[in-house]
Design a protein around this motif. Structure first.
Motif, short mmCIF file in Angstrom:
data_model
loop_
_atom_site.label_atom_id
_atom_site.label_comp_id
_atom_site.label_asym_id
_atom_site.label_seq_id
_atom_site.Cartn_x
_atom_site.Cartn_y
_atom_site.Cartn_z
N GLN A 13 0.86 -1.18 0.00
CA GLN A 13 0.00 0.00 0.00
C GLN A 13 0.90 1.23 0.00
O GLN A 13 1.79 1.31 0.84
CB GLN A 13 -0.83 0.11 1.29
CG GLN A 13 -1.47 -1.15 1.79
CD GLN A 13 -2.12 -0.92 3.17
OE1 GLN A 13 -1.55 -0.27 4.04
NE2 GLN A 13 -3.33 -1.46 3.33
N ILE A 34 -3.18 3.42 -2.20
CA ILE A 34 -3.01 2.77 -3.51
C ILE A 34 -2.45 1.37 -3.28
O ILE A 34 -1.30 1.21 -2.84
CB ILE A 34 -2.03 3.56 -4.41
CG1 ILE A 34 -2.49 5.03 -4.53
CG2 ILE A 34 -1.88 2.91 -5.78
CD1 ILE A 34 -1.43 5.96 -5.07
N ASP A 36 -0.90 -2.40 -4.17
CA ASP A 36 0.06 -2.90 -5.18
C ASP A 36 0.68 -1.76 -5.96
O ASP A 36 0.57 -1.68 -7.18
CB ASP A 36 -0.63 -3.88 -6.15
CG ASP A 36 -1.18 -5.07 -5.40
OD1 ASP A 36 -0.50 -5.53 -4.45
OD2 ASP A 36 -2.28 -5.53 -5.75
N ALA A 37 1.32 -0.85 -5.23
CA ALA A 37 1.76 0.42 -5.83
C ALA A 37 3.20 0.37 -6.31
O ALA A 37 3.98 -0.53 -5.93
CB ALA A 37 1.59 1.54 -4.81
N SER A 51 -0.64 2.40 -9.48
CA SER A 51 -0.62 0.94 -9.44
C SER A 51 0.59 0.43 -10.21
O SER A 51 0.90 0.95 -11.29
CB SER A 51 -1.86 0.36 -10.12
OG SER A 51 -2.97 0.66 -9.35
N ARG A 52 1.23 -0.60 -9.66
CA ARG A 52 2.42 -1.16 -10.33
C ARG A 52 2.13 -1.50 -11.79
O ARG A 52 2.95 -1.25 -12.68
CB ARG A 52 2.86 -2.43 -9.57
CG ARG A 52 3.97 -3.22 -10.24
CD ARG A 52 5.29 -2.46 -10.13
NE ARG A 52 6.40 -3.11 -10.79
CZ ARG A 52 6.80 -2.88 -12.04
NH1 ARG A 52 6.13 -2.01 -12.81
NH2 ARG A 52 7.86 -3.48 -12.55
#
Ligand code: NIG
Ligand code: FE
Length: 409
Positions: A13, A34, A36-37, A51-52
């Motif tokens: 996060q 956010i 999976d950032a 997001s990644r």
């Protein structure tokens, strides 16, 4: 999509105040989370966050933080790290029932720290302060305000401010200096001369030499009165220095009102602020900085953090790290204590210790994870950001990036 020097990935996060703080009232619980950032960093600033899976840029280097939460590095907007000597005797006397104010009135307390600090040179003050700064950094602070105030004479106050300047190249955190006019002479007849010296000589000299960006004063029955503080505020503002004040710690004697009327960046302490002071602060642009370490160490009332936020004020948190009222060497613990002692919710405490704390120093370029902000980031020991408000007694900060560079903790 910007190019990056560094891409942080593996972030469970990324949790941040919304940009454009300070935040007040209800907006103090509005965090952005956010999952999976990834965070892209370029030239010491945040270039991109999201997001990644939405990152399609090029990064020279990537660091995977292995499923941990990331928050902005903390900001500690009120400390007194420059002192020599100790206050163990005061501490022991207080455990036997002697009041803090009584010790001060007898010439002890702050005045005893003044005597030992005056006897130390700049080099010794730097050596004493360095591990204190390092402790705050290890607790997640990327920006730290340090006050003078145990100097008393003009030369000794200048020496304390010079010690802060000498600390700057030795530490990774960004240090901000404040000139504190702490306590008046014990002899009533000398108060006017001392104040005139501070207003006419010390404040202009500090401004000219760039030794501080703000001036602070302790307004209290046993210290300075609001009318005296007004002169100092005028002197500070006339040479372009910001204004701050210690107010309502033991008695609400009009210090908050005087400081707010002079456009103070912050009013700090607030333990005895009542409904009138809370309403006035909530209707102003001044930040209310609460110091839970003082409540813990002196056993005095907690500042009305909950009431301030409910009234719509912008609240910040600081350690107030000092030998007499708050020997608290962790900015993260100040955040965690504000939840227990001042009624803040974890989200409010995070905002109070990041972007609102930055605003208490007049800084808008840090305290949020957003494009353009300084890349000052703390990696937590858990996938859930709330560990930063929950943990007591050890640091939940596992990695710290300041200006985009990882520093060793
Ligand atoms: O923030 N209240 C006044 N000044 C400091 C205490 C300094 C001391 O006791 O040495 C404070 O609490
Ligand atoms: Fe203080």
């Amino acid at each position: 999509m910007p190019d990056a020097d560094l891409l942080l990935t593996g972030i469970s996060q990324a949790v941040t105040p919304r940009p454009g703080g300070p935040h007040r009232g209800r907006a103090m619980s509005d965090l952005e989370l956010i999952p999976d950032a990834a965070i892209a960093i370029a030239a010491g600033r945040i270039a991109w966050v999201g997001s990644r899976s939405d990152w399609h840029g090029a990064a020279e280097w990537e660091i995977d933080v292995a499923g941990r939460a990331v928050i902005p590095a903390l900001v500690d907007p009120h400390t007194h790290l420059i002192w020599a000597g100790d206050r163990f005797a005061d501490f022991e006397a207080r455990t036997q029932g002697v009041a803090y104010e009584e010790i001060l009135a007898r010439g002890g307390g702050i005045r005893s720290s003044i005597r030992s600090t005056a006897a130390a040179g700049v080099e010794a003050l730097v050596a004493l302060a360095l591990p204190r700064v390092q402790a705050l950094v290890a607790s997640g602070a990327g920006t730290i305000e340090i006050k003078s105030g145990y100097g008393y004479t003009a030369d000794a106050e200048l020496a304390s401010l010079e010690a802060i300047a000498a600390l700057r190249p030795l530490v990774a955190a960004d240090l901000h200096s404040t000139l504190l006019i702490h306590v008046p002479p014990l002899e009533a007849a000398m108060r006017g001369d001392y104040l005139a010296m501070a207003c006419d000589r010390l404040v202009p000299q500090v401004a000219e030499r760039g030794l501080a960006t703000a001036v602070d004063i302790f307004i209290e029955r046993e210290a300075w009165q609001p009318e005296e503080a007004n002169h100092l505020f005028d002197a500070a503002r006339s040479v372009g220095l910001a204004v701050k004040a210690h107010v309502d710690q033991f008695h609400a004697i009009g210090g908050l009102e005087a400081a707010v009327a002079h456009g103070a960046l912050s009013v700090d302490h607030l333990e005895t602020s009542g409904p009138d002071q809370i309403a006035l602060l909530a209707g102003s642009s001044t930040i209310g900085t609460i110091l839970p370490g003082v409540t813990l160490h002196l056993g005095i009332a907690a500042a009305p953090g909950r009431e301030l936020i409910d009234a719509g004020a912008a609240v910040a948190i600081a350690t107030d790290c000092n030998p007499g009222s708050s020997p608290l060497f962790s900015t993260q613990q100040a955040l965690a204590l504000a939840v227990r002692l001042n009624g803040l919710r974890p989200a409010e405490a995070l905002i109070a210790a990041t972007c609102n704390a930055a605003a208490a120093l007049g800084l808008g370029d840090r305290g949020a994870i957003a494009a353009g902000q300084r890349a000052d980031l703390a990696v937590l020991d858990d996938a859930d950001w709330r560990t930063v408000a929950w943990t007591l007694g050890r640091s939940p900060i596992t990695r710290l990036f300041l200006g985009g560079k990882e520093i060793s903790l």
